[in-house]
Write a protein that holds these residues in place. Sequence first.
Motif, PDB file in Angstrom:
ATOM      1  N   LEU A 113       0.870  -1.163   0.000  1.00 31.21           N
ATOM      2  CA  LEU A 113       0.000   0.000   0.000  1.00 31.21           C
ATOM      3  C   LEU A 113       0.909   1.216   0.000  1.00 31.21           C
ATOM      4  O   LEU A 113       1.804   1.311   0.838  1.00 31.21           O
ATOM      5  CB  LEU A 113      -0.883   0.038   1.249  1.00 31.21           C
ATOM      6  CG  LEU A 113      -1.982  -1.001   1.354  1.00 31.21           C
ATOM      7  CD1 LEU A 113      -2.705  -0.866   2.687  1.00 31.21           C
ATOM      8  CD2 LEU A 113      -2.958  -0.881   0.209  1.00 31.21           C
ATOM      9  N   VAL A 114       0.717   2.105  -0.947  1.00 32.96           N
ATOM     10  CA  VAL A 114       1.418   3.376  -0.952  1.00 32.96           C
ATOM     11  C   VAL A 114       0.389   4.394  -0.474  1.00 32.96           C
ATOM     12  O   VAL A 114      -0.666   4.566  -1.083  1.00 32.96           O
ATOM     13  CB  VAL A 114       1.953   3.740  -2.345  1.00 32.96           C
ATOM     14  CG1 VAL A 114       2.636   5.094  -2.319  1.00 32.96           C
ATOM     15  CG2 VAL A 114       2.893   2.659  -2.853  1.00 32.96           C
ATOM     16  N   GLN A 115       0.676   5.026   0.662  1.00 34.61           N
ATOM     17  CA  GLN A 115      -0.272   5.945   1.282  1.00 34.61           C
ATOM     18  C   GLN A 115       0.346   7.327   1.373  1.00 34.61           C
ATOM     19  O   GLN A 115       1.536   7.452   1.665  1.00 34.61           O
ATOM     20  CB  GLN A 115      -0.656   5.450   2.676  1.00 34.61           C
ATOM     21  CG  GLN A 115      -1.311   4.082   2.627  1.00 34.61           C
ATOM     22  CD  GLN A 115      -1.647   3.547   3.992  1.00 34.61           C
ATOM     23  OE1 GLN A 115      -0.898   3.712   4.935  1.00 34.61           O
ATOM     24  NE2 GLN A 115      -2.784   2.888   4.091  1.00 34.61           N
ATOM     25  N   PHE A 116      -0.478   8.351   1.133  1.00 41.97           N
ATOM     26  CA  PHE A 116       0.032   9.714   1.175  1.00 41.97           C
ATOM     27  C   PHE A 116      -1.071  10.679   1.556  1.00 41.97           C
ATOM     28  O   PHE A 116      -2.251  10.427   1.356  1.00 41.97           O
ATOM     29  CB  PHE A 116       0.679  10.102  -0.162  1.00 41.97           C
ATOM     30  CG  PHE A 116      -0.106   9.698  -1.382  1.00 41.97           C
ATOM     31  CD1 PHE A 116      -0.982  10.577  -1.980  1.00 41.97           C
ATOM     32  CD2 PHE A 116       0.059   8.441  -1.939  1.00 41.97           C
ATOM     33  CE1 PHE A 116      -1.688  10.212  -3.108  1.00 41.97           C
ATOM     34  CE2 PHE A 116      -0.651   8.066  -3.071  1.00 41.97           C
ATOM     35  CZ  PHE A 116      -1.530   8.957  -3.661  1.00 41.97           C
ATOM     36  N   VAL A 117      -0.619  11.803   2.133  1.00 39.04           N
ATOM     37  CA  VAL A 117      -1.514  12.855   2.578  1.00 39.04           C
ATOM     38  C   VAL A 117      -0.743  14.170   2.541  1.00 39.04           C
ATOM     39  O   VAL A 117       0.495  14.164   2.597  1.00 39.04           O
ATOM     40  CB  VAL A 117      -2.047  12.558   4.009  1.00 39.04           C
ATOM     41  CG1 VAL A 117      -0.942  12.634   5.030  1.00 39.04           C
ATOM     42  CG2 VAL A 117      -3.189  13.476   4.395  1.00 39.04           C
ATOM     43  N   CYS A 118      -1.459  15.286   2.456  1.00 41.50           N
ATOM     44  CA  CYS A 118      -0.779  16.577   2.528  1.00 41.50           C
ATOM     45  C   CYS A 118      -1.668  17.583   3.247  1.00 41.50           C
ATOM     46  O   CYS A 118      -2.890  17.452   3.272  1.00 41.50           O
ATOM     47  CB  CYS A 118      -0.388  17.094   1.142  1.00 41.50           C
ATOM     48  SG  CYS A 118      -1.762  17.384   0.003  1.00 41.50           S
ATOM     49  N   VAL A 119      -1.018  18.557   3.858  1.00 39.47           N
ATOM     50  CA  VAL A 119      -1.708  19.688   4.467  1.00 39.47           C
ATOM     51  C   VAL A 119      -1.074  20.955   3.905  1.00 39.47           C
ATOM     52  O   VAL A 119       0.114  20.982   3.602  1.00 39.47           O
ATOM     53  CB  VAL A 119      -1.620  19.676   6.017  1.00 39.47           C
ATOM     54  CG1 VAL A 119      -2.377  18.497   6.594  1.00 39.47           C
ATOM     55  CG2 VAL A 119      -0.198  19.675   6.506  1.00 39.47           C
ATOM     56  N   GLY A 120      -1.885  21.973   3.756  1.00 39.34           N
ATOM     57  CA  GLY A 120      -1.393  23.230   3.198  1.00 39.34           C
ATOM     58  C   GLY A 120      -2.205  23.605   1.977  1.00 39.34           C
ATOM     59  O   GLY A 120      -3.344  23.166   1.800  1.00 39.34           O
ATOM     60  N   ASN A 121      -1.602  24.399   1.106  1.00 39.57           N
ATOM     61  CA  ASN A 121      -2.267  24.861  -0.111  1.00 39.57           C
ATOM     62  C   ASN A 121      -1.704  24.121  -1.308  1.00 39.57           C
ATOM     63  O   ASN A 121      -0.496  24.041  -1.478  1.00 39.57           O
ATOM     64  CB  ASN A 121      -2.049  26.365  -0.312  1.00 39.57           C
ATOM     65  CG  ASN A 121      -2.659  27.166   0.804  1.00 39.57           C
ATOM     66  OD1 ASN A 121      -3.736  26.842   1.278  1.00 39.57           O
ATOM     67  ND2 ASN A 121      -1.962  28.204   1.227  1.00 39.57           N
ATOM     68  N   GLY A 122      -2.570  23.614  -2.145  1.00 38.58           N
ATOM     69  CA  GLY A 122      -2.113  22.990  -3.370  1.00 38.58           C
ATOM     70  C   GLY A 122      -2.488  21.530  -3.466  1.00 38.58           C
ATOM     71  O   GLY A 122      -3.379  21.034  -2.794  1.00 38.58           O
ATOM     72  N   VAL A 123      -1.746  20.851  -4.328  1.00 34.64           N
ATOM     73  CA  VAL A 123      -1.997  19.454  -4.674  1.00 34.64           C
ATOM     74  C   VAL A 123      -0.689  18.690  -4.544  1.00 34.64           C
ATOM     75  O   VAL A 123       0.375  19.214  -4.874  1.00 34.64           O
ATOM     76  CB  VAL A 123      -2.529  19.356  -6.123  1.00 34.64           C
ATOM     77  CG1 VAL A 123      -2.659  17.926  -6.591  1.00 34.64           C
ATOM     78  CG2 VAL A 123      -3.869  20.079  -6.251  1.00 34.64           C
ATOM     79  N   LEU A 124      -0.756  17.461  -4.056  1.00 36.61           N
ATOM     80  CA  LEU A 124       0.406  16.577  -3.997  1.00 36.61           C
ATOM     81  C   LEU A 124       0.332  15.633  -5.183  1.00 36.61           C
ATOM     82  O   LEU A 124      -0.680  14.973  -5.399  1.00 36.61           O
ATOM     83  CB  LEU A 124       0.400  15.778  -2.690  1.00 36.61           C
ATOM     84  CG  LEU A 124       1.562  14.806  -2.497  1.00 36.61           C
ATOM     85  CD1 LEU A 124       2.880  15.570  -2.360  1.00 36.61           C
ATOM     86  CD2 LEU A 124       1.323  13.930  -1.271  1.00 36.61           C
ATOM     87  N   LEU A 140      -3.491  14.400  -5.273  1.00 38.45           N
ATOM     88  CA  LEU A 140      -4.347  14.526  -4.101  1.00 38.45           C
ATOM     89  C   LEU A 140      -4.394  15.983  -3.673  1.00 38.45           C
ATOM     90  O   LEU A 140      -3.347  16.592  -3.419  1.00 38.45           O
ATOM     91  CB  LEU A 140      -3.791  13.669  -2.954  1.00 38.45           C
ATOM     92  CG  LEU A 140      -4.518  13.747  -1.627  1.00 38.45           C
ATOM     93  CD1 LEU A 140      -5.910  13.127  -1.736  1.00 38.45           C
ATOM     94  CD2 LEU A 140      -3.716  13.039  -0.547  1.00 38.45           C
ATOM     95  N   SER A 141      -5.596  16.550  -3.600  1.00 40.91           N
ATOM     96  CA  SER A 141      -5.760  17.899  -3.064  1.00 40.91           C
ATOM     97  C   SER A 141      -5.557  17.846  -1.555  1.00 40.91           C
ATOM     98  O   SER A 141      -6.064  16.944  -0.893  1.00 40.91           O
ATOM     99  CB  SER A 141      -7.161  18.441  -3.372  1.00 40.91           C
ATOM    100  OG  SER A 141      -7.319  18.603  -4.757  1.00 40.91           O
ATOM    101  N   CYS A 142      -4.808  18.791  -1.039  1.00 42.24           N
ATOM    102  CA  CYS A 142      -4.542  18.810   0.404  1.00 42.24           C
ATOM    103  C   CYS A 142      -5.837  19.014   1.169  1.00 42.24           C
ATOM    104  O   CYS A 142      -6.664  19.835   0.801  1.00 42.24           O
ATOM    105  CB  CYS A 142      -3.540  19.900   0.746  1.00 42.24           C
ATOM    106  SG  CYS A 142      -1.914  19.587   0.054  1.00 42.24           S
ATOM    107  N   GLY A 143      -5.989  18.246   2.225  1.00 42.61           N
ATOM    108  CA  GLY A 143      -7.197  18.325   3.033  1.00 42.61           C
ATOM    109  C   GLY A 143      -7.127  17.344   4.181  1.00 42.61           C
ATOM    110  O   GLY A 143      -6.057  17.020   4.684  1.00 42.61           O
ATOM    111  N   ASP A 144      -8.271  16.842   4.572  1.00 32.92           N
ATOM    112  CA  ASP A 144      -8.364  15.993   5.751  1.00 32.92           C
ATOM    113  C   ASP A 144      -8.224  14.505   5.479  1.00 32.92           C
ATOM    114  O   ASP A 144      -8.163  13.715   6.404  1.00 32.92           O
ATOM    115  CB  ASP A 144      -9.704  16.226   6.455  1.00 32.92           C
ATOM    116  CG  ASP A 144      -9.787  17.610   7.052  1.00 32.92           C
ATOM    117  OD1 ASP A 144      -8.717  18.192   7.338  1.00 32.92           O
ATOM    118  OD2 ASP A 144     -10.900  18.108   7.223  1.00 32.92           O
ATOM    119  N   THR A 145      -8.222  14.062   4.236  1.00 35.79           N
ATOM    120  CA  THR A 145      -8.170  12.636   3.943  1.00 35.79           C
ATOM    121  C   THR A 145      -6.813  12.246   3.378  1.00 35.79           C
ATOM    122  O   THR A 145      -6.070  13.078   2.868  1.00 35.79           O
ATOM    123  CB  THR A 145      -9.252  12.237   2.926  1.00 35.79           C
ATOM    124  OG1 THR A 145      -9.019  12.942   1.708  1.00 35.79           O
ATOM    125  CG2 THR A 145     -10.634  12.552   3.442  1.00 35.79           C
TER     126      THR A 145
END
Length: 180
Positions: A113-124, A140-145
């Motif tokens: 499983l490759v898992q990723f998340v980001c917080v802030g402005n923008g897209v990962l 992935l758009s940065c957010g809560d998921t």
Amino acid sequence: MQIDDSQRYSGAVLAFLTVAALVVGVGWWVSAAPAGAPRPELGGSPVVGEESDWSPEAGSPPVTDGAGIVVLGESADNRLPQFAGTVRREVWGFDSDEWQRWAISTDSGARFLVQFVCVGNGVLEVRLGGVGPEGQRHRLSCGDTFESVDVTAAEDSMTVAFRRIGPGPLEAAVQIVAVP
């Protein structure tokens, strides 16, 4: 053919129910897994906890809001669950659109499983190599998921490259978890 509002609503409800059924099914599948299942020894970062641990400190229960909803911290690292089968986990702060890259040794046919998340402005943006002839690309758009992608290694190594797309700084957490 023209689509009216009731057809759009019906389609949205069906899509929501499908996603909900998938989430419940994955939760059941994970909870029904044998506790002592052997995991491959792949090297990389150390084991960080058990699969039921959601908090950053292994052994402590997740923080909830009293209604059973997990309260996530402000950092990307706190928003990514931790698993005993973690092969590698990295947290990066991005102020530019430069790529971060790393690779792990694998056996052809091994599942992850490759898992990723980001917080802030923008897209990962995440690109995966060694998982098929074309590789994979995810945004992935940065957010809560967080996003979780099931991959099978096609070669003896797998590469992960990720970068920020967007105007402001962001923090990203990316991990690879071995699937027995």
